[in-house]
Design an enzyme around this catalytic site. Structure first.
Site, PDB file in Angstrom:
ATOM      1  N   TRP A 107     -73.700   3.365   8.037  1.00 24.97           N
ATOM      2  CA  TRP A 107     -73.899   4.266   9.182  1.00 24.97           C
ATOM      3  C   TRP A 107     -75.363   4.279   9.608  1.00 24.97           C
ATOM      4  CZ3 TRP A 107     -76.845   8.587  10.204  1.00 24.97           C
ATOM      5  CH2 TRP A 107     -76.507   9.323  11.331  1.00 24.97           C
ATOM      6  N   HIS A 108     -76.259   4.179   8.633  1.00 24.95           N
ATOM      7  CA  HIS A 108     -77.681   4.257   8.952  1.00 24.95           C
ATOM      8  C   HIS A 108     -78.223   2.985   9.583  1.00 24.95           C
ATOM      9  CE1 HIS A 108     -77.689   7.887   6.421  1.00 24.95           C
ATOM     10  NE2 HIS A 108     -78.780   8.200   7.085  1.00 24.95           N
ATOM     11  N   GLY A 109     -77.564   1.868   9.416  1.00 26.58           N
ATOM     12  CA  GLY A 109     -78.072   0.668  10.057  1.00 26.58           C
ATOM     13  C   GLY A 109     -77.347  -0.587   9.629  1.00 26.58           C
TER      14      GLY A 109
ATOM     15  N   PHE B 130     -80.497   5.198  15.107  1.00 30.39           N
ATOM     16  CA  PHE B 130     -79.191   5.427  14.515  1.00 30.39           C
ATOM     17  C   PHE B 130     -78.225   6.034  15.516  1.00 30.39           C
ATOM     18  CE2 PHE B 130     -82.166   6.162  10.811  1.00 30.39           C
ATOM     19  CZ  PHE B 130     -82.118   4.834  10.426  1.00 30.39           C
TER      20      PHE B 130
END
Length: 466
Positions: free
Chosen positions: A318-320, A466
């Site tokens: 989700w963060h990258g 994000f």
């Protein structure tokens, strides 16, 4: 457009406040929708259509769930809408990551799509997903007005950086809300505190990190590596917590109450506690929509550890779209598993200072994983952190950055604890503080932040990607 900018502070925000409070109450949601869409279009004039399509699919799915009376039909509607949102997020955020991975594994040269990442797509996708799932579960009723659902998803205070606001939290506030003078005053105070965290604290300590590890540079000594990672530890906290404070403060100005997103995370005495205090809205989202539906801790140790692994793989991604985020997620999954398997009981018997030291050590090391997106820099930083890369123990530059910013380091430590909040609460009972010194302090802080912003100083936003 970001909060810590001249166009937002001196053009957009005064305009939306004037329009909101001068128009009749029945138009308030429409005003917020129009200004929120303009806010997003300022930075993403094309991808606003993507957000609007996400809103429309969610609206139609909610109405369809409201009309569906058989479990099979409801599951079909839920599956189709969730698939749409996840595929859209996956295409724009992870397509090039997957193509690059396939190229590396099989020696191919498939062209990358090189699509710019739509701002805030991870945040508003999670909000639309929570709306659909909550309607499916019967937690909330389907929204009958497209424009009100669109206002909820696109609401500019939390659009690009959270906190992730679930529909059930603000369902009643969308239809009925009031704004008192006390609420406005608290909103202004909270926004200003967040601006100070972002502009005066995060940005200034971020300069230290950039001077050591900016543009993929490698640390020149063991001390340089630890100074850089410690600087990043403070930068990411005050950057993101500052934006969350500003979002919560802006919400109060328009009658919304958003849940807290941070609770002094660096006071944690375990990694489990840290993730109850850090990015709370994300943690609770994964808990309620992934971990518990998978079975949570109700299906035995083996399944619980599997569920933790799944949640943290997804949290990392989700963060990258980068392998360092996958490693970061795996890192925390292992730590949390070890704590679940018995380390928490061992920690409980240790002195508090040792518990804090344990948690902070692994938190700081975790931020090194998070910050270094290039494999070469990541290996270089970890080699330097633990004296395995052949660099000297210290160098003149890192000593200078450490000594020359002593006051800033002390202020960051103080602001990371409960001391400031306790002092503020204690002094609020004094008339001279509550009525004179506090307002003057906020005005001076706002003036100082404005001076930094206008001067064009270093002003990144770490969670913008994000």
């Amino acid at each position: 457009m970001v909060f810590a900018s001249v166009p937002f502070l001196f053009v957009f925000l005064p305009a939306v406040l004037a329009a909101y409070f001068l128009c009749p109450r029945r138009w308030h949601n429409a005003v917020l929708l129009v200004f929120s869409l303009f806010f997003y279009a300022w930075g993403e004039p094309v991808y606003i259509l993507l957000m609007l399509s996400s809103i429309t699919v969610s609206f139609l799915a909610g109405r369809a769930l409201g009309r569906a009376h058989t479990p099979a039909r409801r599951r079909a509607v839920l599956s189709a809408s969730v698939a749409y949102h996840l595929l859209t997020l996956g295409f724009f955020k992870y397509a090039d990551f997957l193509i690059g991975t396939v190229n590396s594994l099989f020696g191919l040269s498939l062209p990358l799509l090189s699509l710019p990442l739509p701002i805030g797509i991870s945040f508003y996708t999670f909000q639309t997903l929570s709306y659909i799932v909550d309607v499916y579960r019967g937690v909330c009723a389907p929204q009958r007005r497209w424009d009100w659902l669109a206002m909820y998803v696109s609401l500019f205070p939390q659009l690009i950086a959270g906190p992730i606001v679930r529909y059930q939290t603000v369902e009643q506030q969308i239809a009925h809300r009031t704004v008192s003078r006390a609420q406005c005053a608290e909103g202004v105070r909270r926004f200003t505190v967040g601006l100070v965290k972002k502009v005066l604290l995060a940005n200034n300590i971020g300069l230290v990190f950039t001077q050591i590890l900016g543009n993929g540079a490698l640390p020149q000594s063991v001390l340089a590596a630890w100074v850089a990672v410690a600087a990043y530890t403070f930068q990411i906290y005050f950057d993101f917590a500052g934006y969350s404070d500003m979002a919560i403060g802006l919400g109060k100005l328009f009658g919304f109450t958003f849940e807290e997103n941070f609770n002094l995370p660096y006071l944690s005495r375990s990694i489990t506690e840290f993730w109850r205090r850090w990015h709370i809205s994300l943690g609770t989202w994964f808990r309620d929509y992934v971990y518990i539906p998978l079975g949570g801790n109700r299906c035995g140790w083996g399944r619980q550890l599997f569920n933790i692994a799944v949640v943290w793989l997804l949290t990392g991604l989700w963060h990258g779209a980068s392998w360092n985020f996958v490693l970061w997620g795996a890192y925390y999954a292992v730590l949390l598993m070890v704590e679940k398997l018995g380390l928490l009981r061992v920690l409980a018997r240790l002195p508090r200072m040792l518990q804090h030291a344990y948690a902070l050590f692994f938190i700081v090391v975790g931020w090194a994983l998070f910050a270094c997106t290039e494999p070469g820099q990541l290996s270089g930083v970890f080699g330097a952190l633990f004296g395995l890369s052949g660099v000297p123990l210290y160098d003149a530059s890192s000593l200078f950055l450490l000594k020359n910013n002593v006051l800033l380091w002390l202020l960051l430590v103080f602001a990371s604890t409960a001391s400031f909040a306790r002092l503020h609460t204690h002094l609020l009972s004094r008339h001279w503080y509550a009525e004179v010194l506090c307002p003057l302090g906020l005005a001076a802080a706002l003036l100082a932040c404005t001076a930094f912003i206008v001067s064009g100083s270093f002003n990144p936003f770490l969670y913008f990607r994000f």
